[in-house]
Write a protein that holds these residues in place. Structure first.
Motif, PDB file in Angstrom:
ATOM      1  N   VAL A 136      59.697  43.977  34.523  1.00 50.81           N
ATOM      2  CA  VAL A 136      59.219  43.087  33.717  1.00 50.81           C
ATOM      3  C   VAL A 136      57.722  43.103  34.035  1.00 50.81           C
ATOM      4  O   VAL A 136      57.400  42.877  35.335  1.00 50.81           O
ATOM      5  CB  VAL A 136      59.806  41.542  33.987  1.00 50.81           C
ATOM      6  CG1 VAL A 136      58.921  40.487  33.140  1.00 50.81           C
ATOM      7  CG2 VAL A 136      61.355  41.805  33.566  1.00 50.81           C
ATOM      8  N   VAL A 137      56.645  42.973  33.095  1.00 49.29           N
ATOM      9  CA  VAL A 137      55.121  43.131  33.485  1.00 49.29           C
ATOM     10  C   VAL A 137      54.659  41.766  32.593  1.00 49.29           C
ATOM     11  O   VAL A 137      54.494  42.002  31.435  1.00 49.29           O
ATOM     12  CB  VAL A 137      54.550  44.471  33.013  1.00 49.29           C
ATOM     13  CG1 VAL A 137      53.355  44.508  33.230  1.00 49.29           C
ATOM     14  CG2 VAL A 137      55.400  45.521  33.439  1.00 49.29           C
ATOM     15  N   PRO A 138      54.423  40.864  33.108  1.00 52.33           N
ATOM     16  CA  PRO A 138      53.339  39.798  32.571  1.00 52.33           C
ATOM     17  C   PRO A 138      52.154  40.180  32.203  1.00 52.33           C
ATOM     18  O   PRO A 138      51.501  40.923  33.034  1.00 52.33           O
ATOM     19  CB  PRO A 138      53.359  38.525  33.578  1.00 52.33           C
ATOM     20  CG  PRO A 138      54.551  38.943  34.503  1.00 52.33           C
ATOM     21  CD  PRO A 138      54.749  40.578  34.418  1.00 52.33           C
ATOM     22  N   VAL A 139      51.726  39.903  31.160  1.00 55.47           N
ATOM     23  CA  VAL A 139      50.568  40.497  30.719  1.00 55.47           C
ATOM     24  C   VAL A 139      49.602  39.181  30.222  1.00 55.47           C
ATOM     25  O   VAL A 139      49.938  38.732  29.238  1.00 55.47           O
ATOM     26  CB  VAL A 139      50.572  41.525  29.533  1.00 55.47           C
ATOM     27  CG1 VAL A 139      49.217  41.871  29.021  1.00 55.47           C
ATOM     28  CG2 VAL A 139      51.198  42.612  29.966  1.00 55.47           C
ATOM     29  N   TYR A 140      48.365  39.203  30.803  1.00 54.57           N
ATOM     30  CA  TYR A 140      47.440  37.892  30.286  1.00 54.57           C
ATOM     31  C   TYR A 140      45.956  38.471  30.753  1.00 54.57           C
ATOM     32  O   TYR A 140      45.407  38.660  31.788  1.00 54.57           O
ATOM     33  CB  TYR A 140      47.663  36.741  31.089  1.00 54.57           C
ATOM     34  CG  TYR A 140      46.437  35.830  30.434  1.00 54.57           C
ATOM     35  CD1 TYR A 140      46.727  35.239  29.158  1.00 54.57           C
ATOM     36  CD2 TYR A 140      45.620  35.281  31.381  1.00 54.57           C
ATOM     37  CE1 TYR A 140      45.869  34.362  28.808  1.00 54.57           C
ATOM     38  CE2 TYR A 140      44.789  34.212  30.808  1.00 54.57           C
ATOM     39  CZ  TYR A 140      44.817  33.833  29.468  1.00 54.57           C
ATOM     40  OH  TYR A 140      44.123  32.829  28.907  1.00 54.57           O
ATOM     41  N   ASN A 141      45.424  38.968  29.442  1.00 56.96           N
ATOM     42  CA  ASN A 141      43.873  39.127  29.417  1.00 56.96           C
ATOM     43  C   ASN A 141      43.632  40.381  30.739  1.00 56.96           C
ATOM     44  O   ASN A 141      42.699  40.223  31.570  1.00 56.96           O
ATOM     45  CB  ASN A 141      42.992  38.141  29.694  1.00 56.96           C
ATOM     46  CG  ASN A 141      42.927  37.235  28.329  1.00 56.96           C
ATOM     47  OD1 ASN A 141      43.373  37.558  27.641  1.00 56.96           O
ATOM     48  ND2 ASN A 141      42.286  35.912  28.814  1.00 56.96           N
ATOM     49  N   ASP A 151      51.438  53.146  32.561  1.00 59.69           N
ATOM     50  CA  ASP A 151      51.511  54.678  32.761  1.00 59.69           C
ATOM     51  C   ASP A 151      52.254  55.108  34.067  1.00 59.69           C
ATOM     52  O   ASP A 151      53.121  55.852  34.254  1.00 59.69           O
ATOM     53  CB  ASP A 151      50.152  55.222  32.614  1.00 59.69           C
ATOM     54  CG  ASP A 151      49.600  55.456  31.352  1.00 59.69           C
ATOM     55  OD1 ASP A 151      50.583  55.322  30.214  1.00 59.69           O
ATOM     56  OD2 ASP A 151      48.573  56.035  31.090  1.00 59.69           O
ATOM     57  N   SER A 152      51.814  54.207  35.162  1.00 61.11           N
ATOM     58  CA  SER A 152      52.668  54.343  36.247  1.00 61.11           C
ATOM     59  C   SER A 152      54.373  54.027  36.420  1.00 61.11           C
ATOM     60  O   SER A 152      54.554  54.656  37.161  1.00 61.11           O
ATOM     61  CB  SER A 152      51.893  53.345  37.498  1.00 61.11           C
ATOM     62  OG  SER A 152      52.623  52.027  37.409  1.00 61.11           O
ATOM     63  N   ILE A 153      54.658  53.333  35.499  1.00 59.93           N
ATOM     64  CA  ILE A 153      56.039  53.017  35.217  1.00 59.93           C
ATOM     65  C   ILE A 153      56.819  53.859  34.281  1.00 59.93           C
ATOM     66  O   ILE A 153      57.670  54.430  34.720  1.00 59.93           O
ATOM     67  CB  ILE A 153      56.140  51.475  34.612  1.00 59.93           C
ATOM     68  CG1 ILE A 153      55.428  50.384  35.349  1.00 59.93           C
ATOM     69  CG2 ILE A 153      57.786  51.475  34.393  1.00 59.93           C
ATOM     70  CD1 ILE A 153      55.460  48.983  34.579  1.00 59.93           C
ATOM     71  N   LEU A 154      55.923  54.392  33.312  1.00 57.33           N
ATOM     72  CA  LEU A 154      56.629  55.407  32.324  1.00 57.33           C
ATOM     73  C   LEU A 154      56.566  56.934  33.233  1.00 57.33           C
ATOM     74  O   LEU A 154      57.610  57.492  32.810  1.00 57.33           O
ATOM     75  CB  LEU A 154      55.508  55.765  31.442  1.00 57.33           C
ATOM     76  CG  LEU A 154      55.313  54.496  30.260  1.00 57.33           C
ATOM     77  CD1 LEU A 154      54.381  54.859  29.274  1.00 57.33           C
ATOM     78  CD2 LEU A 154      56.742  54.305  29.594  1.00 57.33           C
ATOM     79  N   ILE A 155      55.945  56.994  33.973  1.00 52.96           N
ATOM     80  CA  ILE A 155      56.041  58.304  34.614  1.00 52.96           C
ATOM     81  C   ILE A 155      57.001  58.325  36.135  1.00 52.96           C
ATOM     82  O   ILE A 155      56.840  59.116  36.812  1.00 52.96           O
ATOM     83  CB  ILE A 155      54.590  58.945  35.374  1.00 52.96           C
ATOM     84  CG1 ILE A 155      54.088  58.058  36.393  1.00 52.96           C
ATOM     85  CG2 ILE A 155      53.692  59.233  34.110  1.00 52.96           C
ATOM     86  CD1 ILE A 155      52.890  58.694  37.072  1.00 52.96           C
ATOM     87  N   GLU A 163      64.075  50.027  31.451  1.00 53.39           N
ATOM     88  CA  GLU A 163      63.931  49.262  30.401  1.00 53.39           C
ATOM     89  C   GLU A 163      62.484  48.363  30.521  1.00 53.39           C
ATOM     90  O   GLU A 163      62.515  47.439  31.769  1.00 53.39           O
ATOM     91  CB  GLU A 163      64.821  48.113  30.163  1.00 53.39           C
ATOM     92  CG  GLU A 163      64.574  47.113  28.971  1.00 53.39           C
ATOM     93  CD  GLU A 163      65.766  45.953  28.868  1.00 53.39           C
ATOM     94  OE1 GLU A 163      65.960  45.592  27.961  1.00 53.39           O
ATOM     95  OE2 GLU A 163      65.863  45.399  30.068  1.00 53.39           O
ATOM     96  N   ILE A 164      61.587  48.824  29.993  1.00 54.90           N
ATOM     97  CA  ILE A 164      59.975  48.063  30.382  1.00 54.90           C
ATOM     98  C   ILE A 164      59.725  46.839  29.387  1.00 54.90           C
ATOM     99  O   ILE A 164      59.480  47.008  28.348  1.00 54.90           O
ATOM    100  CB  ILE A 164      59.057  49.299  30.385  1.00 54.90           C
ATOM    101  CG1 ILE A 164      59.481  50.205  31.058  1.00 54.90           C
ATOM    102  CG2 ILE A 164      57.768  48.712  30.736  1.00 54.90           C
ATOM    103  CD1 ILE A 164      58.686  51.652  30.932  1.00 54.90           C
ATOM    104  N   ASP A 201      47.894  45.923  38.700  1.00 60.70           N
ATOM    105  CA  ASP A 201      48.504  46.802  39.914  1.00 60.70           C
ATOM    106  C   ASP A 201      49.269  48.003  39.281  1.00 60.70           C
ATOM    107  O   ASP A 201      49.416  48.149  37.865  1.00 60.70           O
ATOM    108  CB  ASP A 201      49.558  46.038  40.614  1.00 60.70           C
ATOM    109  CG  ASP A 201      48.934  44.857  41.313  1.00 60.70           C
ATOM    110  OD1 ASP A 201      47.482  44.846  41.472  1.00 60.70           O
ATOM    111  OD2 ASP A 201      49.805  43.724  41.561  1.00 60.70           O
ATOM    112  N   TRP A 202      49.707  48.824  40.212  1.00 63.78           N
ATOM    113  CA  TRP A 202      50.582  50.125  39.760  1.00 63.78           C
ATOM    114  C   TRP A 202      51.314  50.529  40.937  1.00 63.78           C
ATOM    115  O   TRP A 202      51.215  50.093  42.094  1.00 63.78           O
ATOM    116  CB  TRP A 202      49.475  51.360  39.239  1.00 63.78           C
ATOM    117  CG  TRP A 202      48.452  51.729  40.524  1.00 63.78           C
ATOM    118  CD1 TRP A 202      48.674  52.846  41.287  1.00 63.78           C
ATOM    119  CD2 TRP A 202      47.034  51.257  40.737  1.00 63.78           C
ATOM    120  NE1 TRP A 202      47.808  53.175  42.182  1.00 63.78           N
ATOM    121  CE2 TRP A 202      46.765  52.207  41.991  1.00 63.78           C
ATOM    122  CE3 TRP A 202      46.477  50.222  40.164  1.00 63.78           C
ATOM    123  CZ2 TRP A 202      45.634  51.773  42.567  1.00 63.78           C
ATOM    124  CZ3 TRP A 202      45.362  49.785  41.083  1.00 63.78           C
ATOM    125  CH2 TRP A 202      44.977  50.828  42.150  1.00 63.78           C
TER     126      TRP A 202
END
Length: 333
Positions: free
Chosen positions: A14-19, A29-33, A40-41, A99-100
């Motif tokens: 789970v990646v919360p996204v705000y601005n 990208d760091s999750i995809l690789i 499940e992203i 972060d990554w």
């Protein structure tokens, strides 16, 4: 039915996204690789206004493992909860969108969970500053095994010592059933601190990997660097203290020392942001420290230097402010 293998196990991230338009792609990208591919992203757009919402949609087209939720702004806890509510994984992790993570983070955490039969695994964090400096938490002894299992008492002590890990959800992989009856508190800062003692209690044992897989980016304009004083941190520490007093009296030193430390953490925000702390608030902080002096003295998980901060604070808030500013200047150097 044959037992599920590790490769068949789905992890929800789970990646919360705000601005965070400038940081989001690097994070995702760091999750995809990741070397572990069965992910499940879940990107939870929390009402972004800087183009991050559109970027989430573009990233979803990039990889079919990505799901996007758009919601009204409600804060980090609300966004994480929205992700938990739709997650399908057997395990769940959380990444903050500025972060990554290192490529083998989730494979290592899940492998450790399977090997140790624990329901929760945690790794070390490293702090990456704007100027390129990198600081990591302490390491275990060089002769220590690759992973270490802490029971509840040991884990809660370690979390409050900040030596190897802290209460951040982002360095951890959880059996998702731990969240059956737990959610992050909506509208609160320090949301991890409010829930982690209860998650540790449910997990019973926590596996620790002595590797800094999580990169925590320290930027000037992040939530934690805002001018708003985070009194929620003290509230979370008080909740933990009351919880430990009631159910685990043998951990009374941990709970009370951590509460005393929390008021210094809040006061430090006044110092670092060059903000005025009114006399009643300062008196409250000093009373909290003074009432817990015995527990501070008995906290053998803290260094002499850590304990000296309380002595300086009680003796002279002026001298304490100078020491804190000097400490943070040297830490970033």
């Amino acid at each position: 039915m044959a037992p599920q293998t590790m490769k068949q196990t789905l992890i929800s991230v789970v990646v919360p996204v705000y601005n965070v338009h400038s940081f989001l792609t690097k994070c995702v990208d760091s999750i995809l690789i990741q070397s572990y591919k069965n992910l499940e992203i879940i990107l939870v757009d929390d009402g972004s206004t800087d183009g991050s919402a559109e970027e989430c949609d573009a990233l979803q087209k990039k990889d079919d493992r990505i799901k996007v939720v758009h919601k009204q702004n409600g804060g980090l806890a609300s966004a994480r909860n929205a992700g938990i509510n739709i997650a399908h994984g057997e395990y769940i992790g959380f990444i903050d969108s500025d972060d990554w993570i290192e490529p083998d983070m989730y494979e290592s955490l899940l492998n450790t969970i399977f090997e140790t039969k624990c329901r929760l695994a945690v790794c070390r964090m490293q702090y990456v500053y704007d100027n390129g400096n990198v600081k990591t938490r302490s390491k275990l002894d060089a002769a220590a095994p690759a992973s270490t299992i802490f029971n509840f008492d040991q884990a809660i002590t370690e979390m409050n010592s900040y030596r190897l890990f802290d209460m951040s959800a982002c360095t951890k992989l959880f059996d998702i059933s731990l969240f059956d009856n737990i959610r992050f508190p909506d509208g609160k800062l320090s949301e991890d601190f409010f829930v982690m003692p209860f998650l540790f209690e449910l997990a019973k044992h926590i596996a620790f990997i002595d590797q800094p897989f999580y990169n925590y980016f320290q930027r000037v304009n992040s939530i934690s660097k805002s001018k708003k004083i985070n009194f929620d941190f003290e509230e979370a520490a008080k909740q933990q203290m009351d919880f430990l007093d009631a159910k685990y009296p043998e951990l009374k030193v941990v709970g009370h020392a951590a509460y005393a430390s929390s008021v210094l953490t809040v006061y430090n925000q006044f110092v670092e942001n060059h903000m005025y702390c009114d006399s009643n608030t300062l008196k409250h902080f000093k009373t909290a420290v003074r009432e817990n002096k015995k527990y501070i003295h008995d906290a053998d998980f803290w260094s002499v230097m850590k304990k000296s901060q309380f002595t300086i604070f009680l003796a002279s808030s002026w001298l304490y402010r100078i020491s804190i500013r000097l400490y943070h200047t040297l830490r970033k150097a």
